[in-house]
Design a protein around this motif. Structure first.
Motif, PDB file in Angstrom:
ATOM      1  N   ILE A  56      28.208 -15.469 -31.633  1.00 20.08           N
ATOM      2  CA  ILE A  56      28.662 -15.881 -32.955  1.00 20.08           C
ATOM      3  C   ILE A  56      27.750 -15.326 -34.036  1.00 20.08           C
ATOM      4  CG2 ILE A  56      29.013 -17.868 -34.475  1.00 20.08           C
ATOM      5  CD1 ILE A  56      29.900 -19.457 -32.061  1.00 20.08           C
ATOM      6  N   SER A  57      26.462 -15.217 -33.738  1.00 27.17           N
ATOM      7  CA  SER A  57      25.465 -14.824 -34.725  1.00 27.17           C
ATOM      8  C   SER A  57      25.228 -13.318 -34.751  1.00 27.17           C
ATOM      9  CB  SER A  57      24.137 -15.541 -34.433  1.00 27.17           C
ATOM     10  OG  SER A  57      23.072 -14.975 -35.165  1.00 27.17           O
ATOM     11  N   PHE A  58      25.321 -12.724 -35.942  1.00 26.38           N
ATOM     12  CA  PHE A  58      24.970 -11.326 -36.125  1.00 26.38           C
ATOM     13  C   PHE A  58      23.515 -11.070 -35.753  1.00 26.38           C
ATOM     14  CE2 PHE A  58      22.434  -9.085 -39.365  1.00 26.38           C
ATOM     15  CZ  PHE A  58      22.697  -7.764 -39.024  1.00 26.38           C
ATOM     16  N   GLU A  59      22.623 -11.963 -36.154  1.00 25.88           N
ATOM     17  CA  GLU A  59      21.194 -11.773 -35.879  1.00 25.88           C
ATOM     18  C   GLU A  59      20.908 -11.809 -34.377  1.00 25.88           C
ATOM     19  OE1 GLU A  59      18.489 -14.036 -38.521  1.00 25.88           O
ATOM     20  OE2 GLU A  59      20.319 -14.585 -39.596  1.00 25.88           O
ATOM     21  N   LYS A  60      21.480 -12.774 -33.677  1.00 22.41           N
ATOM     22  CA  LYS A  60      21.262 -12.866 -32.235  1.00 22.41           C
ATOM     23  C   LYS A  60      21.898 -11.684 -31.513  1.00 22.41           C
ATOM     24  CE  LYS A  60      20.909 -17.934 -32.008  1.00 22.41           C
ATOM     25  NZ  LYS A  60      21.534 -19.162 -31.478  1.00 22.41           N
ATOM     26  N   ALA A  61      23.069 -11.268 -31.972  1.00 24.38           N
ATOM     27  CA  ALA A  61      23.741 -10.126 -31.351  1.00 24.38           C
ATOM     28  C   ALA A  61      22.902  -8.867 -31.504  1.00 24.38           C
ATOM     29  CB  ALA A  61      25.116  -9.927 -31.976  1.00 24.38           C
ATOM     30  N   THR A  62      22.314  -8.684 -32.689  1.00 20.74           N
ATOM     31  CA  THR A  62      21.486  -7.500 -32.923  1.00 20.74           C
ATOM     32  C   THR A  62      20.265  -7.507 -32.013  1.00 20.74           C
ATOM     33  OG1 THR A  62      22.229  -7.367 -35.224  1.00 20.74           O
ATOM     34  CG2 THR A  62      20.188  -6.203 -34.658  1.00 20.74           C
ATOM     35  N   ARG A  63      19.611  -8.655 -31.886  1.00 21.73           N
ATOM     36  CA  ARG A  63      18.438  -8.740 -31.008  1.00 21.73           C
ATOM     37  C   ARG A  63      18.821  -8.470 -29.558  1.00 21.73           C
ATOM     38  NH1 ARG A  63      16.958 -13.101 -34.499  1.00 21.73           N
ATOM     39  NH2 ARG A  63      17.858 -14.625 -33.071  1.00 21.73           N
ATOM     40  N   ASN A  64      19.922  -9.052 -29.111  1.00 28.00           N
ATOM     41  CA  ASN A  64      20.376  -8.863 -27.735  1.00 28.00           C
ATOM     42  C   ASN A  64      20.681  -7.395 -27.469  1.00 28.00           C
ATOM     43  OD1 ASN A  64      22.484  -8.467 -25.646  1.00 28.00           O
ATOM     44  ND2 ASN A  64      22.458 -10.689 -25.448  1.00 28.00           N
ATOM     45  N   GLY A  65      21.468  -6.785 -28.351  1.00 26.92           N
ATOM     46  CA  GLY A  65      21.846  -5.398 -28.156  1.00 26.92           C
ATOM     47  C   GLY A  65      20.671  -4.454 -28.224  1.00 26.92           C
ATOM     48  N   PHE A  66      19.763  -4.686 -29.190  1.00 28.92           N
ATOM     49  CA  PHE A  66      18.619  -3.794 -29.301  1.00 28.92           C
ATOM     50  C   PHE A  66      17.690  -3.921 -28.100  1.00 28.92           C
ATOM     51  CE2 PHE A  66      14.280  -2.729 -30.547  1.00 28.92           C
ATOM     52  CZ  PHE A  66      14.468  -1.412 -30.934  1.00 28.92           C
ATOM     53  N   HIS A  67      17.565  -5.119 -27.558  1.00 29.53           N
ATOM     54  CA  HIS A  67      16.707  -5.301 -26.377  1.00 29.53           C
ATOM     55  C   HIS A  67      17.202  -4.426 -25.224  1.00 29.53           C
ATOM     56  CE1 HIS A  67      14.051  -7.233 -23.507  1.00 29.53           C
ATOM     57  NE2 HIS A  67      15.090  -7.491 -22.742  1.00 29.53           N
ATOM     58  N   ARG A  68      18.522  -4.386 -25.013  1.00 29.13           N
ATOM     59  CA  ARG A  68      19.081  -3.552 -23.944  1.00 29.13           C
ATOM     60  C   ARG A  68      18.922  -2.067 -24.255  1.00 29.13           C
ATOM     61  NH1 ARG A  68      24.499  -6.455 -24.650  1.00 29.13           N
ATOM     62  NH2 ARG A  68      25.390  -4.600 -23.643  1.00 29.13           N
ATOM     63  N   LEU A  69      19.138  -1.701 -25.517  1.00 26.69           N
ATOM     64  CA  LEU A  69      18.964  -0.307 -25.911  1.00 26.69           C
ATOM     65  C   LEU A  69      17.510   0.127 -25.790  1.00 26.69           C
ATOM     66  CD1 LEU A  69      21.301  -0.365 -29.027  1.00 26.69           C
ATOM     67  CD2 LEU A  69      21.671   1.021 -26.975  1.00 26.69           C
ATOM     68  N   PHE A  70      16.590  -0.788 -26.090  1.00 29.74           N
ATOM     69  CA  PHE A  70      15.170  -0.464 -25.967  1.00 29.74           C
ATOM     70  C   PHE A  70      14.799  -0.192 -24.512  1.00 29.74           C
ATOM     71  CE2 PHE A  70      10.761  -1.784 -25.230  1.00 29.74           C
ATOM     72  CZ  PHE A  70      10.115  -0.882 -26.062  1.00 29.74           C
ATOM     73  N   GLN A  71      15.340  -0.993 -23.596  1.00 30.07           N
ATOM     74  CA  GLN A  71      15.091  -0.726 -22.176  1.00 30.07           C
ATOM     75  C   GLN A  71      15.602   0.664 -21.794  1.00 30.07           C
ATOM     76  OE1 GLN A  71      15.813  -4.162 -19.380  1.00 30.07           O
ATOM     77  NE2 GLN A  71      16.668  -5.070 -21.228  1.00 30.07           N
ATOM     78  N   TYR A  72      16.778   1.004 -22.330  1.00 35.20           N
ATOM     79  CA  TYR A  72      17.366   2.322 -22.044  1.00 35.20           C
ATOM     80  C   TYR A  72      16.458   3.456 -22.512  1.00 35.20           C
ATOM     81  CZ  TYR A  72      20.486   6.329 -22.848  1.00 35.20           C
ATOM     82  OH  TYR A  72      21.044   7.582 -22.891  1.00 35.20           O
ATOM     83  N   ARG A  82      12.461   9.169 -21.169  1.00 34.47           N
ATOM     84  CA  ARG A  82      11.980   8.461 -22.348  1.00 34.47           C
ATOM     85  C   ARG A  82      12.635   9.084 -23.567  1.00 34.47           C
ATOM     86  NH1 ARG A  82       7.697   4.341 -22.193  1.00 34.47           N
ATOM     87  NH2 ARG A  82       7.230   4.109 -19.978  1.00 34.47           N
ATOM     88  N   ILE A  83      13.165   8.258 -24.452  1.00 35.36           N
ATOM     89  CA  ILE A  83      13.905   8.737 -25.610  1.00 35.36           C
ATOM     90  C   ILE A  83      13.226   8.217 -26.872  1.00 35.36           C
ATOM     91  CG2 ILE A  83      16.157   8.746 -26.761  1.00 35.36           C
ATOM     92  CD1 ILE A  83      17.388   8.122 -23.984  1.00 35.36           C
ATOM     93  N   ALA A  84      12.983   9.111 -27.812  1.00 40.83           N
ATOM     94  CA  ALA A  84      12.285   8.727 -29.045  1.00 40.83           C
ATOM     95  C   ALA A  84      13.138   7.787 -29.889  1.00 40.83           C
ATOM     96  CB  ALA A  84      11.944   9.978 -29.853  1.00 40.83           C
ATOM     97  N   MET A  85      12.460   6.889 -30.618  1.00 38.76           N
ATOM     98  CA  MET A  85      13.147   5.958 -31.501  1.00 38.76           C
ATOM     99  C   MET A  85      13.779   6.717 -32.660  1.00 38.76           C
ATOM    100  SD  MET A  85      13.838   2.772 -31.710  1.00 38.76           S
ATOM    101  CE  MET A  85      14.897   1.976 -32.920  1.00 38.76           C
ATOM    102  N   THR A  86      14.966   6.256 -33.077  1.00 41.44           N
ATOM    103  CA  THR A  86      15.657   6.820 -34.232  1.00 41.44           C
ATOM    104  C   THR A  86      15.994   5.696 -35.205  1.00 41.44           C
ATOM    105  OG1 THR A  86      17.836   6.578 -33.208  1.00 41.44           O
ATOM    106  CG2 THR A  86      16.672   8.663 -32.818  1.00 41.44           C
ATOM    107  N   ALA A  87      16.568   6.039 -36.331  1.00 44.01           N
ATOM    108  CA  ALA A  87      17.000   5.036 -37.304  1.00 44.01           C
ATOM    109  C   ALA A  87      18.330   5.501 -37.912  1.00 44.01           C
ATOM    110  CB  ALA A  87      15.938   4.871 -38.397  1.00 44.01           C
ATOM    111  N   PRO A  88      19.192   4.562 -38.310  1.00 43.98           N
ATOM    112  CA  PRO A  88      18.985   3.112 -38.264  1.00 43.98           C
ATOM    113  C   PRO A  88      19.457   2.516 -36.941  1.00 43.98           C
ATOM    114  CG  PRO A  88      21.063   3.581 -39.336  1.00 43.98           C
ATOM    115  CD  PRO A  88      20.454   4.923 -38.995  1.00 43.98           C
ATOM    116  N   VAL A  89      19.161   1.225 -36.762  1.00 47.39           N
ATOM    117  CA  VAL A  89      19.837   0.434 -35.732  1.00 47.39           C
ATOM    118  C   VAL A  89      21.097  -0.100 -36.402  1.00 47.39           C
ATOM    119  CG1 VAL A  89      19.743  -1.633 -34.299  1.00 47.39           C
ATOM    120  CG2 VAL A  89      17.722  -0.162 -34.521  1.00 47.39           C
ATOM    121  N   LEU A  90      22.235   0.175 -35.799  1.00 44.20           N
ATOM    122  CA  LEU A  90      23.525  -0.114 -36.432  1.00 44.20           C
ATOM    123  C   LEU A  90      24.249  -1.229 -35.675  1.00 44.20           C
ATOM    124  CD1 LEU A  90      25.344   1.069 -38.745  1.00 44.20           C
ATOM    125  CD2 LEU A  90      26.485   2.397 -36.959  1.00 44.20           C
ATOM    126  N   THR A  91      24.577  -2.299 -36.385  1.00 42.14           N
ATOM    127  CA  THR A  91      25.347  -3.391 -35.792  1.00 42.14           C
ATOM    128  C   THR A  91      26.726  -3.416 -36.426  1.00 42.14           C
ATOM    129  OG1 THR A  91      23.337  -4.709 -35.474  1.00 42.14           O
ATOM    130  CG2 THR A  91      25.441  -5.870 -35.323  1.00 42.14           C
TER     131      THR A  91
END
Length: 218
Positions: A56-72, A82-91
């Protein structure tokens, strides 16, 4: 203990983004129209990795999704790359929904040039989906501070109001998969000078009669 280590790793990479934000890769675009409250960008085709999230929460969804992407990007892929960080993180929020009504989000990571042609395959348990967007136009409204459940709907409404008073009225793309997206460029530990954006896909009809064909390219 492993969960603590993983969480700490996420914190470290986000902190590391702050001083090097200008140096990391971002999707390339050209500004084709500018007004005081918004701009229209033509984004080039590009490859992304996306994490679908139900919350339901945009904030929680962003944290959840980014956590999985960070593992990737830390190597949880079949290539152990290993993949370098980029910007932005898009929700992105599905059409007809919002933080108080939606359970469907997609949190996306732009792949660096090195991996655009052949993204490493994520581990199945991460439930990530690669996708490539074609060159297209996006209406963008910038806003400062933190992107929260409490303010993103208002920012999206402000963008819609600005578009309705411009040559881009009625130009919202019917082919878009999302109602709108929130682009975040900063670590959550950066309190000053934060940059966020509301993105809405539009079509090229707003360019008819527009004299400013190319304002700047990034």
């Amino acid at each position: 203990m492993e969960m603590v280590k993983s969480a700490m790793a996420v914190v470290l990479v986000l902190v590391a983004m702050v001083p090097s934000l200008e140096a990391i890769e971002s999707p390339q675009y050209t500004v084709v129209h500018w007004e005081s409250e918004f701009e229209i960008r033509e984004y080039r085709a590009g490859a992304w990795m996306s994490a679908p999230v139900k919350d339901i929460s945009f904030e929680k969804a962003t944290r959840n999704g980014f956590h999985r992407l960070f593992q990737y990007i830390q190597g949880a892929n079949l290539n152990y790359s290993r993949i370098a960080m980029t910007a932005p993180v898009l929700t992105s929020i599905v059409p007809g929904a919002g933080p108080l009504h939606s359970s469907a989000y997609f949190v996306s990571f732009y792949l660096p040039v090195k991996f655009q042609a052949s993204p490493p395959t994520p581990l199945p348990e991460l439930n990530l989906k690669p996708y490539t967007w074609d060159s297209h136009y996006i209406a963008v409204r910038k806003f400062s501070g933190f992107a929260r459940d409490s303010n993103i709907v208002q920012e999206a409404q402000k963008l819609a109001t600005s578009l309705s008073k411009s040559s881009w009225a009625n130009s919202t793309s019917e082919e878009s998969s999302y109602a709108y997206s929130i682009a975040q460029y900063n670590s959550p530990f950066q309190w000053v000078g934060r940059v966020n954006e509301i993105w809405v896909d539009v079509n090229a009809t707003g360019l008819e009669g527009d004299n400013g064909s190319e304002i700047a390219t990034y």
